[in-house]
Write an enzyme that holds these catalytic residues in place. Sequence first.
Site, mmCIF file in Angstrom:
data_model
loop_
_atom_site.group_PDB
_atom_site.id
_atom_site.type_symbol
_atom_site.label_atom_id
_atom_site.label_comp_id
_atom_site.label_asym_id
_atom_site.label_seq_id
_atom_site.Cartn_x
_atom_site.Cartn_y
_atom_site.Cartn_z
ATOM 1 N N ASN A 99 -10.266 -6.922 -35.697
ATOM 2 C CA ASN A 99 -9.629 -7.850 -34.756
ATOM 3 C C ASN A 99 -10.186 -9.247 -34.966
ATOM 4 O OD1 ASN A 99 -12.025 -8.238 -33.010
ATOM 5 N ND2 ASN A 99 -11.747 -6.056 -32.620
ATOM 6 N N LYS A 146 -15.753 0.177 -15.308
ATOM 7 C CA LYS A 146 -16.888 0.226 -16.226
ATOM 8 C C LYS A 146 -18.229 0.072 -15.492
ATOM 9 C CE LYS A 146 -13.982 -1.444 -19.989
ATOM 10 N NZ LYS A 146 -13.958 -1.674 -21.431
ATOM 11 N N LYS A 166 -8.224 6.049 -51.952
ATOM 12 C CA LYS A 166 -7.265 4.997 -51.617
ATOM 13 C C LYS A 166 -5.872 5.596 -51.416
ATOM 14 C CE LYS A 166 -5.340 0.715 -53.298
ATOM 15 N NZ LYS A 166 -4.997 -0.045 -54.487
ATOM 16 N N ASP A 219 -10.570 -0.290 -29.925
ATOM 17 C CA ASP A 219 -10.227 0.764 -28.961
ATOM 18 C C ASP A 219 -9.661 1.985 -29.659
ATOM 19 O OD1 ASP A 219 -10.980 -0.716 -26.725
ATOM 20 O OD2 ASP A 219 -9.060 -1.768 -26.685
ATOM 21 N N PHE A 249 -17.096 -8.484 -20.973
ATOM 22 C CA PHE A 249 -16.144 -9.558 -21.250
ATOM 23 C C PHE A 249 -14.747 -8.976 -21.179
ATOM 24 C CE2 PHE A 249 -18.053 -13.551 -22.629
ATOM 25 C CZ PHE A 249 -19.388 -13.203 -22.580
ATOM 26 N N LYS A 262 -11.497 -3.717 -14.881
ATOM 27 C CA LYS A 262 -12.547 -3.385 -15.862
ATOM 28 C C LYS A 262 -13.928 -3.413 -15.201
ATOM 29 C CE LYS A 262 -9.824 -4.934 -19.728
ATOM 30 N NZ LYS A 262 -9.534 -5.946 -20.724
HETATM 31 N N1 CTP Z 1 -15.601 -2.458 -24.727
HETATM 32 C C1 CTP Z 1 -16.449 -1.401 -24.943
HETATM 33 N N2 CTP Z 1 -16.046 -0.324 -25.707
HETATM 34 C C2 CTP Z 1 -14.813 -0.292 -26.232
HETATM 35 C C3 CTP Z 1 -13.929 -1.391 -26.003
HETATM 36 C C4 CTP Z 1 -14.342 -2.438 -25.243
HETATM 37 O O1 CTP Z 1 -17.560 -1.431 -24.468
HETATM 38 N N3 CTP Z 1 -14.472 0.743 -26.983
HETATM 39 C C5 CTP Z 1 -16.064 -3.585 -23.911
HETATM 40 C C6 CTP Z 1 -15.953 -4.965 -24.543
HETATM 41 O O2 CTP Z 1 -17.104 -5.295 -25.283
HETATM 42 C C7 CTP Z 1 -15.797 -5.877 -23.350
HETATM 43 C C8 CTP Z 1 -15.113 -4.991 -22.333
HETATM 44 O O3 CTP Z 1 -15.297 -3.645 -22.764
HETATM 45 O O4 CTP Z 1 -17.039 -6.288 -22.811
HETATM 46 C C9 CTP Z 1 -13.659 -5.258 -22.188
HETATM 47 O O5 CTP Z 1 -13.013 -5.070 -23.391
HETATM 48 P P1 CTP Z 1 -11.438 -5.040 -23.505
HETATM 49 O O6 CTP Z 1 -11.056 -4.614 -24.863
HETATM 50 O O7 CTP Z 1 -10.918 -6.339 -23.030
HETATM 51 O O8 CTP Z 1 -11.110 -3.929 -22.454
HETATM 52 P P2 CTP Z 1 -10.567 -2.514 -22.596
HETATM 53 O O9 CTP Z 1 -11.324 -1.693 -21.649
HETATM 54 O O10 CTP Z 1 -10.592 -2.074 -24.005
HETATM 55 O O11 CTP Z 1 -9.107 -2.695 -22.058
HETATM 56 P P3 CTP Z 1 -7.772 -3.193 -22.754
HETATM 57 O O12 CTP Z 1 -8.009 -3.201 -24.236
HETATM 58 O O13 CTP Z 1 -6.785 -2.204 -22.296
HETATM 59 O O14 CTP Z 1 -7.512 -4.574 -22.206
#
Ligand code: CTP
Length: 396
Positions: free
Chosen positions: A208, A340, A287, A277, A322, A336
């Site tokens: 990303n 979390k 490959k 995610d 974040f 979140k």
């Molecule tokens: N985060 C994490 N573990 C993951 C994905 C995200 O700990 N596998 C953490 C990120 O580092 C950030 C927070 O969760 O501090 C929010 O991340 P974000 O990707 O915005 O949230 P998600 O919970 O993944 O929700 P979405 O992608 O549906 O917005």
Amino acid sequence: MTKKCVVLGVTGSIAAYKACDIASRLRKLDVDVRIILTRAGSEIITPLALETVSANPVVVDMFNRENPWEVEHIALAKRADVFLVAPATANFIGKAANGIADDMLSTTVLATRAPILAAPAMNVNMYENAAVMENMETLRKRGWHFVEPGEGMLACGDVGKGRLAEPEAIVNAVMKLLYPRNDLMGKHVLVSAGPTQEKIDPVRYITNRSSGKMGYAIAEAAAARGAKVTLVSGPVSLPVPRGVERVNVVSSSDMFEAIHANFPACDGLVMAAAPADFTPAVAAEQKIKKNGREGMSLELAATRDILKSIGQRKGNKRVMGFAAETENLRENAGKKLETKNLDMIAANDVTAAGAGFGVDTNAVTLYMRDGSFEQSGSMTKRALADWLLDRLFPQA
Ligand code: CTP
């Protein structure tokens, strides 16, 4: 305790003689002063004068074969706790802004990781010249500090801004950089930063747009304030901030393991990384070939949510998450924060100008557990790092 070291670069301004006063004041404050004099500077002040006031050898030029320090520019760059250039000419500022390294001073300044402070001195028209202003702005954006020149009668007879700031003001600015806030001393801060790479096959991966800059700024700020810092970093091309221990990871799963391994010893976690995610359900050993296919679909499996699992075992450690959002900031970030089990979450709208991926500035809204929130306003990621740490460790 070993003495703090200030490397003092003296360039060819008529104010070079004031470097004696600066060096002598620093020495009285028990600072080890190492001077690099440019060739032009040596036309105005002698190495002997500077050697006498600093009680150290003075380096004049890296190509002087008789000089035992000639290969020492990296050592000096590393030894510096603060790198001071006083006086700094327009020429030196221009070279530094453009990464030119053609003598000992410009080479050493390029190699240092220490905070850099420059005290410009030049004619008022030169100082106000757009080229000089822009070069200073470039350096400021890279984190350089400046002691503004004073106004008054200049050596050339012109009146205006350009006179080297008073040695006392320069020394005060140095001392502030040498002994910055130490309020996080004794704390161990765990920070995550950057993206992750999820392997598709030996040559491809999913990633990303996270640059890692926010997390690195937080790690740097916490270390500068005396904290022990462990930075769990995905693949980025940023240098390890001073005083920070970096743990490199590649995948979201690696990051999960590294965060859990380091969490028990820390006092707080700032989860600025953007771990994936989803990851390919199977990473191909070889490959993947086209084989004449019209298209292909990739099966992805959810990764483990690192923060959520940390939230379940956080105890009274401080945890900040974040949230990078493109819409409904408050609602999404709030969810979140709850799910979390975080103390606070810094939410930003990544579609806003000057916020989010890759840029050096950011603006967040920080949501707390009691429903309150605070807006940072737009600032550099480094300044925002301090703003966030002030709130994560409030009485520190
Ligand atoms: N985060 C994490 N573990 C993951 C994905 C995200 O700990 N596998 C953490 C990120 O580092 C950030 C927070 O969760 O501090 C929010 O991340 P974000 O990707 O915005 O949230 P998600 O919970 O993944 O929700 P979405 O992608 O549906 O917005």
